[in-house]
Motif scaffolding. Structure first.
Motif, PDB file in Angstrom:
ATOM      1  N   ILE A 233       0.846  -1.198   0.000  1.00  0.00           N
ATOM      2  CA  ILE A 233       0.000   0.000   0.000  1.00  0.00           C
ATOM      3  C   ILE A 233       0.881   1.247   0.000  1.00  0.00           C
ATOM      4  O   ILE A 233       1.679   1.461   0.910  1.00  0.00           O
ATOM      5  CB  ILE A 233      -0.937   0.016   1.227  1.00  0.00           C
ATOM      6  CG1 ILE A 233      -1.846  -1.223   1.223  1.00  0.00           C
ATOM      7  CG2 ILE A 233      -1.779   1.290   1.235  1.00  0.00           C
ATOM      8  CD1 ILE A 233      -2.690  -1.376   2.471  1.00  0.00           C
ATOM      9  N   LYS A 234       0.727   2.069  -1.033  1.00  0.00           N
ATOM     10  CA  LYS A 234       1.510   3.295  -1.175  1.00  0.00           C
ATOM     11  C   LYS A 234       0.727   4.535  -0.736  1.00  0.00           C
ATOM     12  O   LYS A 234       1.321   5.533  -0.310  1.00  0.00           O
ATOM     13  CB  LYS A 234       1.963   3.466  -2.627  1.00  0.00           C
ATOM     14  CG  LYS A 234       2.968   2.418  -3.087  1.00  0.00           C
ATOM     15  CD  LYS A 234       4.265   2.530  -2.314  1.00  0.00           C
ATOM     16  CE  LYS A 234       5.329   1.601  -2.827  1.00  0.00           C
ATOM     17  NZ  LYS A 234       6.597   1.719  -2.063  1.00  0.00           N
ATOM     18  N   ALA A 235      -0.588   4.479  -0.885  1.00  0.00           N
ATOM     19  CA  ALA A 235      -1.462   5.588  -0.473  1.00  0.00           C
ATOM     20  C   ALA A 235      -2.867   5.034  -0.325  1.00  0.00           C
ATOM     21  O   ALA A 235      -3.182   3.952  -0.828  1.00  0.00           O
ATOM     22  CB  ALA A 235      -1.419   6.727  -1.481  1.00  0.00           C
ATOM     23  N   MET A 236      -3.734   5.780   0.344  1.00  0.00           N
ATOM     24  CA  MET A 236      -5.102   5.315   0.569  1.00  0.00           C
ATOM     25  C   MET A 236      -6.018   6.499   0.847  1.00  0.00           C
ATOM     26  O   MET A 236      -5.575   7.556   1.311  1.00  0.00           O
ATOM     27  CB  MET A 236      -5.162   4.336   1.738  1.00  0.00           C
ATOM     28  CG  MET A 236      -4.463   4.826   2.990  1.00  0.00           C
ATOM     29  SD  MET A 236      -4.648   3.752   4.394  1.00  0.00           S
ATOM     30  CE  MET A 236      -6.303   4.143   4.895  1.00  0.00           C
ATOM     31  N   GLN A 237      -7.297   6.317   0.532  1.00  0.00           N
ATOM     32  CA  GLN A 237      -8.309   7.315   0.871  1.00  0.00           C
ATOM     33  C   GLN A 237      -9.657   6.628   1.031  1.00  0.00           C
ATOM     34  O   GLN A 237      -9.880   5.542   0.488  1.00  0.00           O
ATOM     35  CB  GLN A 237      -8.386   8.408  -0.195  1.00  0.00           C
ATOM     36  CG  GLN A 237      -8.770   7.938  -1.577  1.00  0.00           C
ATOM     37  CD  GLN A 237      -8.959   9.095  -2.539  1.00  0.00           C
ATOM     38  OE1 GLN A 237      -9.658  10.082  -2.235  1.00  0.00           O
ATOM     39  NE2 GLN A 237      -8.344   9.007  -3.720  1.00  0.00           N
ATOM     40  N   LYS A 247     -19.256   3.077   2.416  1.00  0.00           N
ATOM     41  CA  LYS A 247     -17.893   3.588   2.491  1.00  0.00           C
ATOM     42  C   LYS A 247     -16.972   2.697   1.660  1.00  0.00           C
ATOM     43  O   LYS A 247     -17.042   1.466   1.749  1.00  0.00           O
ATOM     44  CB  LYS A 247     -17.405   3.633   3.933  1.00  0.00           C
ATOM     45  CG  LYS A 247     -18.273   4.455   4.874  1.00  0.00           C
ATOM     46  CD  LYS A 247     -18.165   5.952   4.589  1.00  0.00           C
ATOM     47  CE  LYS A 247     -18.951   6.762   5.625  1.00  0.00           C
ATOM     48  NZ  LYS A 247     -18.860   8.217   5.350  1.00  0.00           N
ATOM     49  N   LEU A 248     -16.089   3.329   0.875  1.00  0.00           N
ATOM     50  CA  LEU A 248     -15.191   2.589  -0.003  1.00  0.00           C
ATOM     51  C   LEU A 248     -13.754   3.029   0.211  1.00  0.00           C
ATOM     52  O   LEU A 248     -13.481   4.226   0.334  1.00  0.00           O
ATOM     53  CB  LEU A 248     -15.566   2.827  -1.477  1.00  0.00           C
ATOM     54  CG  LEU A 248     -17.024   2.592  -1.888  1.00  0.00           C
ATOM     55  CD1 LEU A 248     -17.260   3.126  -3.292  1.00  0.00           C
ATOM     56  CD2 LEU A 248     -17.366   1.117  -1.795  1.00  0.00           C
ATOM     57  N   TYR A 249     -12.856   2.063   0.276  1.00  0.00           N
ATOM     58  CA  TYR A 249     -11.426   2.361   0.342  1.00  0.00           C
ATOM     59  C   TYR A 249     -10.848   2.360  -1.072  1.00  0.00           C
ATOM     60  O   TYR A 249     -11.143   1.469  -1.873  1.00  0.00           O
ATOM     61  CB  TYR A 249     -10.677   1.311   1.164  1.00  0.00           C
ATOM     62  CG  TYR A 249     -10.556   1.634   2.631  1.00  0.00           C
ATOM     63  CD1 TYR A 249      -9.928   2.815   3.055  1.00  0.00           C
ATOM     64  CD2 TYR A 249     -11.033   0.763   3.600  1.00  0.00           C
ATOM     65  CE1 TYR A 249      -9.815   3.101   4.402  1.00  0.00           C
ATOM     66  CE2 TYR A 249     -10.909   1.037   4.949  1.00  0.00           C
ATOM     67  CZ  TYR A 249     -10.296   2.220   5.345  1.00  0.00           C
ATOM     68  OH  TYR A 249     -10.171   2.513   6.685  1.00  0.00           O
ATOM     69  N   ILE A 250     -10.028   3.353  -1.379  1.00  0.00           N
ATOM     70  CA  ILE A 250      -9.241   3.353  -2.601  1.00  0.00           C
ATOM     71  C   ILE A 250      -7.781   3.201  -2.180  1.00  0.00           C
ATOM     72  O   ILE A 250      -7.233   4.075  -1.496  1.00  0.00           O
ATOM     73  CB  ILE A 250      -9.443   4.640  -3.411  1.00  0.00           C
ATOM     74  CG1 ILE A 250     -10.900   4.740  -3.874  1.00  0.00           C
ATOM     75  CG2 ILE A 250      -8.493   4.674  -4.610  1.00  0.00           C
ATOM     76  CD1 ILE A 250     -11.219   6.025  -4.595  1.00  0.00           C
ATOM     77  N   LEU A 251      -7.180   2.078  -2.559  1.00  0.00           N
ATOM     78  CA  LEU A 251      -5.813   1.758  -2.170  1.00  0.00           C
ATOM     79  C   LEU A 251      -4.899   1.849  -3.382  1.00  0.00           C
ATOM     80  O   LEU A 251      -5.170   1.222  -4.413  1.00  0.00           O
ATOM     81  CB  LEU A 251      -5.738   0.343  -1.579  1.00  0.00           C
ATOM     82  CG  LEU A 251      -6.681   0.025  -0.415  1.00  0.00           C
ATOM     83  CD1 LEU A 251      -6.544  -1.436  -0.006  1.00  0.00           C
ATOM     84  CD2 LEU A 251      -6.408   0.941   0.776  1.00  0.00           C
ATOM     85  N   SER A 252      -3.842   2.633  -3.267  1.00  0.00           N
ATOM     86  CA  SER A 252      -2.827   2.705  -4.325  1.00  0.00           C
ATOM     87  C   SER A 252      -1.746   1.685  -3.997  1.00  0.00           C
ATOM     88  O   SER A 252      -1.136   1.746  -2.929  1.00  0.00           O
ATOM     89  CB  SER A 252      -2.227   4.110  -4.403  1.00  0.00           C
ATOM     90  OG  SER A 252      -3.230   5.055  -4.729  1.00  0.00           O
ATOM     91  N   LEU A 253      -1.522   0.744  -4.917  1.00  0.00           N
ATOM     92  CA  LEU A 253      -0.657  -0.402  -4.641  1.00  0.00           C
ATOM     93  C   LEU A 253       0.549  -0.445  -5.566  1.00  0.00           C
ATOM     94  O   LEU A 253       0.504   0.031  -6.709  1.00  0.00           O
ATOM     95  CB  LEU A 253      -1.439  -1.711  -4.796  1.00  0.00           C
ATOM     96  CG  LEU A 253      -2.725  -1.871  -3.995  1.00  0.00           C
ATOM     97  CD1 LEU A 253      -3.405  -3.190  -4.376  1.00  0.00           C
ATOM     98  CD2 LEU A 253      -2.445  -1.832  -2.497  1.00  0.00           C
ATOM     99  N   ASP A 254       1.608  -1.059  -5.053  1.00  0.00           N
ATOM    100  CA  ASP A 254       2.768  -1.444  -5.859  1.00  0.00           C
ATOM    101  C   ASP A 254       2.756  -2.959  -5.915  1.00  0.00           C
ATOM    102  O   ASP A 254       2.993  -3.634  -4.916  1.00  0.00           O
ATOM    103  CB  ASP A 254       4.062  -0.938  -5.221  1.00  0.00           C
ATOM    104  CG  ASP A 254       5.311  -1.322  -6.013  1.00  0.00           C
ATOM    105  OD1 ASP A 254       5.210  -2.186  -6.910  1.00  0.00           O
ATOM    106  OD2 ASP A 254       6.394  -0.785  -5.723  1.00  0.00           O
ATOM    107  N   ASP A 261      -4.500   1.392  -8.730  1.00  0.00           N
ATOM    108  CA  ASP A 261      -5.426   1.577  -7.617  1.00  0.00           C
ATOM    109  C   ASP A 261      -6.463   0.459  -7.580  1.00  0.00           C
ATOM    110  O   ASP A 261      -6.855  -0.079  -8.620  1.00  0.00           O
ATOM    111  CB  ASP A 261      -6.155   2.917  -7.743  1.00  0.00           C
ATOM    112  CG  ASP A 261      -5.203   4.104  -7.720  1.00  0.00           C
ATOM    113  OD1 ASP A 261      -4.088   3.946  -7.206  1.00  0.00           O
ATOM    114  OD2 ASP A 261      -5.577   5.174  -8.232  1.00  0.00           O
ATOM    115  N   VAL A 262      -6.920   0.151  -6.367  1.00  0.00           N
ATOM    116  CA  VAL A 262      -7.958  -0.854  -6.155  1.00  0.00           C
ATOM    117  C   VAL A 262      -9.054  -0.250  -5.299  1.00  0.00           C
ATOM    118  O   VAL A 262      -8.773   0.452  -4.317  1.00  0.00           O
ATOM    119  CB  VAL A 262      -7.383  -2.118  -5.468  1.00  0.00           C
ATOM    120  CG1 VAL A 262      -8.500  -3.034  -4.995  1.00  0.00           C
ATOM    121  CG2 VAL A 262      -6.465  -2.870  -6.415  1.00  0.00           C
TER     122      VAL A 262
END
Length: 292
Positions: A233-237, A247-254, A261-262
């Protein structure tokens, strides 16, 4: 019901009546509308309704000369951010409908990445220009996930991190040479894979596989555009579906050097997501091609 409606916050839409209401809502309250002629009597038409930034549903079908719309299919979408790959992309039409998939071969992962094309109308416009080849500059990949798990990271020193990056660069170089017909590079890759397999087999005797494998991406199930992934996980919102209030998580992944993003429902994510931790889940890949 589309299996990945739950991923954008419509997990409670379980009856056909509620689904029909939602589809009709999209047709008459769309955020974006595009169409392109396919013959003299019909236009391919796409309505999109956004329920959160970059997250929504698309309704596709055909419109006749009297502007009567006939529904064909719908799908949930999620637009990712940034650029995932600059590698070449091949686009193929599905056999049963006006729908397209992209195939991207990125050297970072060594396999063909297949994804649902999000900007089909734009692709058809490029195709209608009559040029011999359609030129692509890059692609942005994203994933929809119904449920997933947050894992702790594998502890690594700074020296180990640098070593992993160097090994990754060397492997990409060898893959590039092997694809170009270099037999020595292909042999080196084979020996390297055999060495890794031997080391992993020995470690599995006393260690768990998730403490050995840092990230991965591999095909999952019988659908060509579904993958099982694990990435850092590199970033999240956190965002909210304005229609369902989910509610939804947006996860920026490597993931193996690929950045994308997922989108996943908050109540379907096991664990607390934090930057540096890992995410594991099964995703439906989508992608937007950027044309030159």
């Amino acid at each position: 019901m589309h299996q990945y409606l739950e991923a954008i916050g419509f997990g409670k839409v379980i009856s056909k009546a509620k689904l029909d209401q939602l589809v009709n809502h999209i047709e008459w309250n769309y955020t974006n509308h595009e169409l392109i002629g396919v013959d003299r009597e019909w236009d391919f038409c796409e309505f999109k309704k956004e329920f959160a930034p970059g997250i929504g549903m698309a309704l596709c079908g055909y419109m006749d000369i009297d502007e009567m719309f006939t529904k064909e299919y719908y799908y949930p979408y999620f637009y990712g951010t940034g650029i995932t790959s600059y590698s070449e992309v091949v686009v193929e039409r599905r056999m049963d409908r006006e729908d397209y998939v992209g195939i991207c071969e990125d050297f970072k992962i060594g396999i063909s990445l297949i994804f649902k094309l999000q900007n089909s109308v734009e692709y058809l416009r490029e195709k209608d220009k009559g040029t011999k080849t359609i030129k692509y500059s890059s692609v942005t990949i994203s994933g929809l996930c119904n449920e997933g798990t947050v894992l702790f990271p594998i502890k690594k020193t700074e020296e180990q991190r640098k070593s992993i990056k160097e090994e990754s660069k060397n492997r990409m170089s060898l893959l590039n040479e092997a694809r170009g017909g270099d037999s020595a590079a292909a042999e080196s890759l084979t020996l390297e894979d055999m060495d890794v397999y031997s080391q992993v087999s020995k470690r599995l005797v006393s260690e768990d596989v998730l403490s050995i494998v840092d990230t991965y991406i591999m095909p999952y199930g019988i659908e060509c555009d579904r993958y099982s992934i694990m990435g850092e996980i590199k970033a999240m919102q956190l965002v909210e579906n304005e229609f369902s209030k989910a509610k939804l998580y947006i996860l920026s992944l490597d993931v193996n050097g690929l950045n994308f993003d997922v989108c996943i429902p908050k109540d379907k994510l096991t664990g607390v997501p934090l930057v540096g931790r890992r995410f594991k889940g099964d995703v439906w890949l989508q992608g937007k091609i950027h044309f030159r």
